[in-house]
Design a protein around this motif. Sequence first.
Motif, PDB file in Angstrom:
ATOM      1  N   GLY A  79       0.784  -1.033   0.123  1.00  0.00           N
ATOM      2  CA  GLY A  79       0.086   0.198   0.059  1.00  0.00           C
ATOM      3  C   GLY A  79       0.791   1.422  -0.005  1.00  0.00           C
ATOM      4  N   GLN A  80       2.157   1.097   0.175  1.00  0.00           N
ATOM      5  CA  GLN A  80       2.971   2.393   0.134  1.00  0.00           C
ATOM      6  C   GLN A  80       3.836   2.377  -1.223  1.00  0.00           C
ATOM      7  N   VAL A  81       4.435   3.673  -1.557  1.00  0.00           N
ATOM      8  CA  VAL A  81       5.273   3.976  -2.670  1.00  0.00           C
ATOM      9  C   VAL A  81       6.491   4.340  -2.538  1.00  0.00           C
ATOM     10  N   HIS A  82       7.338   3.547  -3.285  1.00  0.00           N
ATOM     11  CA  HIS A  82       8.825   4.346  -3.037  1.00  0.00           C
ATOM     12  C   HIS A  82       9.077   4.898  -4.473  1.00  0.00           C
ATOM     13  N   TYR A  83       9.668   6.228  -4.329  1.00  0.00           N
ATOM     14  CA  TYR A  83      10.102   6.758  -5.658  1.00  0.00           C
ATOM     15  C   TYR A  83      11.472   7.305  -5.687  1.00  0.00           C
ATOM     16  N   CYS A  84      12.216   7.089  -6.922  1.00  0.00           N
ATOM     17  CA  CYS A  84      13.281   7.155  -6.961  1.00  0.00           C
ATOM     18  C   CYS A  84      13.519   8.235  -8.202  1.00  0.00           C
ATOM     19  N   PRO A  85      13.619   9.336  -7.886  1.00  0.00           N
ATOM     20  CA  PRO A  85      13.601  10.684  -8.741  1.00  0.00           C
ATOM     21  C   PRO A  85      15.020  10.374  -9.805  1.00  0.00           C
ATOM     22  N   GLU A  86      14.925  11.022 -10.858  1.00  0.00           N
ATOM     23  CA  GLU A  86      16.204  10.991 -11.694  1.00  0.00           C
ATOM     24  C   GLU A  86      17.337  11.503 -11.143  1.00  0.00           C
ATOM     25  N   GLY A  87      18.616  10.887 -11.415  1.00  0.00           N
ATOM     26  CA  GLY A  87      19.723  11.217 -10.696  1.00  0.00           C
ATOM     27  C   GLY A  87      19.933  10.405  -9.510  1.00  0.00           C
ATOM     28  N   HIS A  88      18.968   9.961  -8.927  1.00  0.00           N
ATOM     29  CA  HIS A  88      19.089   9.141  -7.683  1.00  0.00           C
ATOM     30  C   HIS A  88      19.533   7.830  -7.645  1.00  0.00           C
ATOM     31  N   SER A  89      19.816   7.020  -6.940  1.00  0.00           N
ATOM     32  CA  SER A  89      20.084   5.605  -6.757  1.00  0.00           C
ATOM     33  C   SER A  89      19.416   4.924  -5.732  1.00  0.00           C
ATOM     34  N   HIS A  90      19.087   3.928  -6.173  1.00  0.00           N
ATOM     35  CA  HIS A  90      18.445   2.820  -5.242  1.00  0.00           C
ATOM     36  C   HIS A  90      18.718   1.067  -5.623  1.00  0.00           C
ATOM     37  N   ALA A  91      18.404   0.345  -4.593  1.00  0.00           N
ATOM     38  CA  ALA A  91      18.328  -0.975  -4.652  1.00  0.00           C
ATOM     39  C   ALA A  91      17.151  -1.380  -3.879  1.00  0.00           C
ATOM     40  N   PHE A  92      16.728  -2.467  -3.913  1.00  0.00           N
ATOM     41  CA  PHE A  92      15.549  -3.130  -3.073  1.00  0.00           C
ATOM     42  C   PHE A  92      15.756  -4.501  -2.758  1.00  0.00           C
ATOM     43  N   ALA A  93      15.210  -4.972  -1.695  1.00  0.00           N
ATOM     44  CA  ALA A  93      15.551  -6.335  -1.297  1.00  0.00           C
ATOM     45  C   ALA A  93      14.189  -6.766  -0.693  1.00  0.00           C
ATOM     46  N   ASN A  94      14.116  -8.122  -0.591  1.00  0.00           N
ATOM     47  CA  ASN A  94      12.889  -8.722   0.057  1.00  0.00           C
ATOM     48  C   ASN A  94      13.501  -9.544   1.353  1.00  0.00           C
ATOM     49  N   LYS A  95      13.552  -8.698   2.502  1.00  0.00           N
ATOM     50  CA  LYS A  95      14.130  -9.204   3.795  1.00  0.00           C
ATOM     51  C   LYS A  95      13.050  -9.973   4.636  1.00  0.00           C
ATOM     52  N   SER A  96      11.940 -10.200   4.050  1.00  0.00           N
ATOM     53  CA  SER A  96      10.902 -10.732   4.900  1.00  0.00           C
ATOM     54  C   SER A  96      10.851 -12.283   4.468  1.00  0.00           C
ATOM     55  N   ASP A  97       9.802 -12.899   5.015  1.00  0.00           N
ATOM     56  CA  ASP A  97       9.665 -14.423   4.920  1.00  0.00           C
ATOM     57  C   ASP A  97       8.422 -14.670   3.883  1.00  0.00           C
ATOM     58  N   GLU A  98       8.053 -13.624   3.245  1.00  0.00           N
ATOM     59  CA  GLU A  98       6.930 -13.671   2.113  1.00  0.00           C
ATOM     60  C   GLU A  98       7.375 -13.062   0.915  1.00  0.00           C
ATOM     61  N   ASP A  99       6.708 -13.624  -0.314  1.00  0.00           N
ATOM     62  CA  ASP A  99       6.948 -13.083  -1.546  1.00  0.00           C
ATOM     63  C   ASP A  99       6.509 -11.425  -1.468  1.00  0.00           C
ATOM     64  N   ALA A 100       7.084 -10.540  -2.258  1.00  0.00           N
ATOM     65  CA  ALA A 100       6.831  -9.268  -2.050  1.00  0.00           C
ATOM     66  C   ALA A 100       6.573  -8.990  -3.789  1.00  0.00           C
ATOM     67  N   THR A 101       5.209  -8.511  -4.202  1.00  0.00           N
ATOM     68  CA  THR A 101       4.639  -8.260  -5.316  1.00  0.00           C
ATOM     69  C   THR A 101       4.665  -6.795  -5.566  1.00  0.00           C
TER      70      THR A 101
END
Length: 110
Positions: A79-101
């Motif tokens: 239900g939340q949103v992550h925003y990575c604007p132009e010129g910025h960097s990110h990575a993402f990980a599923n550190k939980s015990d269930e699938d992330a969609t």
Amino acid sequence: MIIDHKKIEPIIADGFKGGKGPMESRNYYDGHVRINMATLKPGDYAGYHKHEGTCEVIYVVSGTLTFTYDGQEEVCHAGQVHYCPEGHSHAFANKSDEDATFLCVVPAVK
């Protein structure tokens, strides 16, 4: 216009952007914008990368993703949103015990 990701053939990106594990996604691209529905398994991650000439919006549909955004860690729940604007960097990980969609929207590179 309706985009039904259930009708799009899935692809598997193994180690996306230098990450770990298979990420299944169903990708729509019309030459202007990418709209992808993806799933990341527990323990897997997408590698750290910079957005140049474009940005990315990621809406977490289910599960939890942990983002590293410009070197800072933040947790994004369903239900939340992550925003990575132009010129910025990110990575993402599923550190939980269930699938992330999640739904990704990436405008075409300028």
